[in-house]
Scaffold this active site. Structure first.
Site, PDB file in Angstrom:
ATOM      1  N   ASN A 172      -0.910   1.881   5.145  1.00 24.29           N
ATOM      2  CA  ASN A 172       0.322   2.647   5.284  1.00 24.29           C
ATOM      3  C   ASN A 172       1.172   2.406   4.049  1.00 24.29           C
ATOM      4  O   ASN A 172       1.918   1.437   3.954  1.00 24.29           O
ATOM      5  CB  ASN A 172       1.072   2.223   6.550  1.00 24.29           C
ATOM      6  CG  ASN A 172       0.333   2.645   7.797  1.00 24.29           C
ATOM      7  OD1 ASN A 172       0.363   3.818   8.173  1.00 24.29           O
ATOM      8  ND2 ASN A 172      -0.394   1.703   8.388  1.00 24.29           N
ATOM      9  N   GLU A 173       1.013   3.325   3.104  1.00 24.74           N
ATOM     10  CA  GLU A 173       1.682   3.174   1.816  1.00 24.74           C
ATOM     11  C   GLU A 173       3.147   3.611   1.914  1.00 24.74           C
ATOM     12  O   GLU A 173       3.546   4.211   2.927  1.00 24.74           O
ATOM     13  CB  GLU A 173       0.955   4.033   0.762  1.00 24.74           C
ATOM     14  CG  GLU A 173      -0.488   3.629   0.496  1.00 24.74           C
ATOM     15  CD  GLU A 173      -0.625   2.314  -0.283  1.00 24.74           C
ATOM     16  OE1 GLU A 173       0.364   1.551  -0.382  1.00 24.74           O
ATOM     17  OE2 GLU A 173      -1.733   2.041  -0.780  1.00 24.74           O
ATOM     18  N   PRO A 174       3.965   3.311   0.880  1.00 20.83           N
ATOM     19  CA  PRO A 174       5.365   3.725   0.890  1.00 20.83           C
ATOM     20  C   PRO A 174       5.502   5.201   1.275  1.00 20.83           C
ATOM     21  O   PRO A 174       4.732   6.047   0.799  1.00 20.83           O
ATOM     22  CB  PRO A 174       5.810   3.480  -0.557  1.00 20.83           C
ATOM     23  CG  PRO A 174       4.965   2.331  -0.988  1.00 20.83           C
ATOM     24  CD  PRO A 174       3.638   2.531  -0.320  1.00 20.83           C
ATOM     25  N   THR A 191      -1.960  -0.050  -5.371  1.00 19.78           N
ATOM     26  CA  THR A 191      -3.040  -0.487  -4.486  1.00 19.78           C
ATOM     27  C   THR A 191      -4.391  -0.299  -5.177  1.00 19.78           C
ATOM     28  O   THR A 191      -5.273  -1.163  -5.111  1.00 19.78           O
ATOM     29  CB  THR A 191      -3.001   0.329  -3.172  1.00 19.78           C
ATOM     30  OG1 THR A 191      -1.734   0.100  -2.569  1.00 19.78           O
ATOM     31  CG2 THR A 191      -4.120  -0.049  -2.233  1.00 19.78           C
TER      32      THR A 191
END
Ligand code: F6R
Length: 639
Positions: A172-174, A191
């Protein structure tokens, strides 16, 4: 750093755990990631057993990456030695790259089987890992089904997490939404950079992944997040002390009722209670080290040099406790002298000088020195100026390259050397190597003869640098420690053979000084393993009489420098010495211009080294100590 006692990790609701003033997530800091991992494994094992005793299934949410490896090792040990059974465990992994074949060594599927599932008695029908080969048309439905399977299993009892430097949990990235479920996500550039070494280059890292959502993670009854090493310290501070924000998805965990962050000291080092404990605890016990740390911090904060700090500066910044025994005038002078005495142009000791004000002993005049260098260029990158001075000042200097560094040479460079060899000698071997390089892709494991050639390229570069500094070839040692020789980024653990090689070289030289890379930032990296090898060797050699006269100095690798208050010896460099160091680093041609393992810093190694050494000198100058062009810094390790 404040040491924490051994403690359990059981969750205490807000208000019941100490130092809450700045912290919004329960966290426990351990001296080492090993010790911390044991505690986490114990909690998981207790839960599995408790559920077993009630005849219930235990639903675990599992993570991949470097952080949980020791936890899995310990669970496997418990299964083997204590009969811990996983028959009642249902597992759901957080994520998988997309596209990604299960059989690929980089797949999370492969990782989980290699680290855990192949070694315990979990029923394979109870294992769930998102499928990296699901087609674009069916992926949406697939994700909904993954969510449903979790619900049907009764929801996740225990969720294990790591954290990315972007603040991702799972992938769950920014930008991820608080209520997001399992879905496809585009990976953040940071990442992908972090994953690049495992994939032998960023171009091989997939751009997408399937990940459980924030809501999926939040629905777990208990969450434990692991973070090790200095690289995680900034994001941990932001997550634990910052505001909840989609820009740092891990901050959503602030709202979870039973979540604990388990950290090692390096990962917890930026938390306010560690970095500036005087802002949290006014009744603090002021040791000399802590005082030095606080004074350096106060100078940075106020923009003043040490001797200009006033009582008011101390009082306004939570440091009034320091002025109970002495006033700011005396305190300033004491701290000024302490830092001043770390500076020396004589890293091997100044013959005949008063040693009480110097970091090294004067005697013997001529010392025997071993510089341990994890890779074949860390010596010149990290301490090239000091290396040069030690030789110039007549010490018997030896350099010992701990690993061959062969995986960091590109196929392109190897091919060039192989073609030159072929043009000189007509032996078939050069042609075999050329064929082998041409037949492989950059990301596949090198056959042994290609690895040997790559290792030799690095040897040649090392000789070029040490000859340039005036060192005799006979004092250059290539240890080729076996733990490194896997041909892949993942290395083996240290073995007896590695330690014996280290012991043999120390015994041969009987050094008065050992220099080693004190990189504790990356707990699974080669530098840390090389340091562990040094520590183990000196520990075993301690009873030898020559070790009574042996001091161990730690330098930092390419990535970052010691904090000023930690430094025991600062070796200044003139502008000419800076240039000489640069030229020595340039000898490592295979590590210039688009290196294989660049990391997240686009500057070349020589630039990083120069900027770092300049910065250290500037910090000393800002404290009012001395104005040099550059400085290399060392910490003495007492063993
Ligand atoms: C892994 C995962 C990621 C990692 C994170 C930290 O399944 O979902 O969130 O936990 O990227 O990775 P390491 O532990 O390698 O630093």
């Amino acid at each position: 750093m404040l040491k924490t006692k051994k403690r359990d990790i059981s969750y205490k609701p807000a208000g019941q755990f100490e130092d809450t003033r700045f912290e919004k997530i329960h966290n426990v800091i351990f001296e080492s990631s090993e010790e911390a991992s044991m505690m986490v494994a114990e909690e998981i094992a207790d839960l599995i057993r408790e559920k077993q005793s009630k005849g219930q299934q235990c639903v675990l949410g599992l993570a991949t990456g470097s952080s949980p490896i020791r936890v899995y090792d310990e669970l496997v040990r418990m299964h083997r030695e204590e009969g811990l059974s996983f028959k009642n465990v249902i597992s759901f992994n957080l994520d998988e790259y997309l596209p990604m074949d299960k059989e690929n060594r980089q797949s999370y599927h492969h990782f989980m089987h290699e680290q855990l599932f192949d070694h315990v008695d979990i029923l394979l029908e109870n294992v769930h890992i998102p499928d990296g080969m699901v087609s674009p048309e069916s992926v949406k439905e697939y994700c909904l089904d993954y969510e449903k399977k979790i619900k049907d299993a009764g929801g996740i009892d225990f969720q294990l997490l790591g954290i990315g430097r972007t603040g991702h949990i799972g992938f769950n990235e920014p930008g991820s939404h608080y209520n997001s479920g399992t879905r496809v996500i585009t990976l953040d550039h940071i990442t992908r950079v972090d994953a690049a070494p495992a994939f032998l280059g960023i171009d091989n890292v997939p751009r997408k992944a399937i990940t459980m959502g924030i809501a999926t993670v939040r629905s777990a009854g208990r969450i434990v997040l692991l973070a090790w090493g200095r690289n995680k310290a900034d994001i941990i501070k932001e997550t634990v002390e910052g505001e909840i924000s989609p820009e740092v998805p891990a901050t959503y965990l602030q709202e979870h009722e039973n979540c604990t962050f388990v950290l090692d000291e390096a990962a917890g080092s930026e938390l306010t209670r560690n970095k500036t404990p005087w802002l949290v605890d006014e009744s603090l016990e002021w040791t000399e080290d802590l005082t030095a740390k606080a004074v350096v911090w106060l100078c940075e904060k106020t923009g003043k040099s040490i001797l200009r700090l006033t009582d008011k500066d101390y009082n306004d910044n939570g440091m009034s406790g320091l002025l109970t025994q002495e006033d700011s005038y005396d305190l300033n002078i004491r701290m000024f002298n302490r830092l001043q005495h770390t500076i020396t142009g004589w890293p091997g000791g100044k013959p005949g000088a008063d040693e009480s004000k110097r970091p090294e002993r004067a005697e013997p005049d001529k010392k025997r020195v071993i510089i341990f260098s994890p890779h074949p260029d860390d010596d010149v990158i990290s301490m090239g100026g000091t290396f040069d001075r030690l030789i110039q000042q007549g010490h018997e200097v030896h350099v010992a390259y701990q690993t061959s560094g062969n995986i960091a040479v590109s196929d392109k460079d190897a091919l060039r050397y192989a073609e030159i060899s072929k043009s000189i000698s007509k032996s078939g071997e050069a042609q075999n190597i050329i064929d082998a390089i041409k037949a492989k892709s950059e990301s596949s494991v090198d056959p042994i003869q290609v690895r040997t050639l790559k290792g030799n390229i690095r040897r040649g570069e090392s000789y070029a640098a040490t000859r340039y500094l005036g060192l005799d070839d006979a004092n250059v040692h290539f240890l080729d420690l076996p733990f490194y020789e896997t041909g892949t980024v993942k290395k083996n653990s240290l073995s007896e053979e590695d330690i014996e090689i280290m012991i043999a070289i120390i015994k041969k030289v009987e050094p008065h000084q050992i220099y080693a890379a004190g990189d504790l930032a990356d707990p699974h990296g080669t530098h840390k393993t090389c340091l562990d090898a040094v520590f183990e060797a000196v520990k075993r050699l301690k009873p030898e009489p020559f070790m009574n006269d042996c001091w161990l100095w730690l330098y930092r690798g390419a990535w970052h420098e010691w904090d000023i208050h930690q430094i025991d010896m600062a070796v200044p460099m003139s502008p000419d010495q800076v240039l000489k160091k640069r030229n020595a680093i340039f000898c490592h041609q295979s590590q210039k211009d688009g290196v294989m393992f660049q990391g997240n810093d686009s500057r070349e190694f020589w630039m990083r080294a120069e900027e770092r050494n300049k910065e250290t000198a500037e910090k000393y100058n800002a404290l009012g100590l001395a104005d040099y062009a550059a400085m290399e810094a060392f910490v003495r390790h007492i063993f």
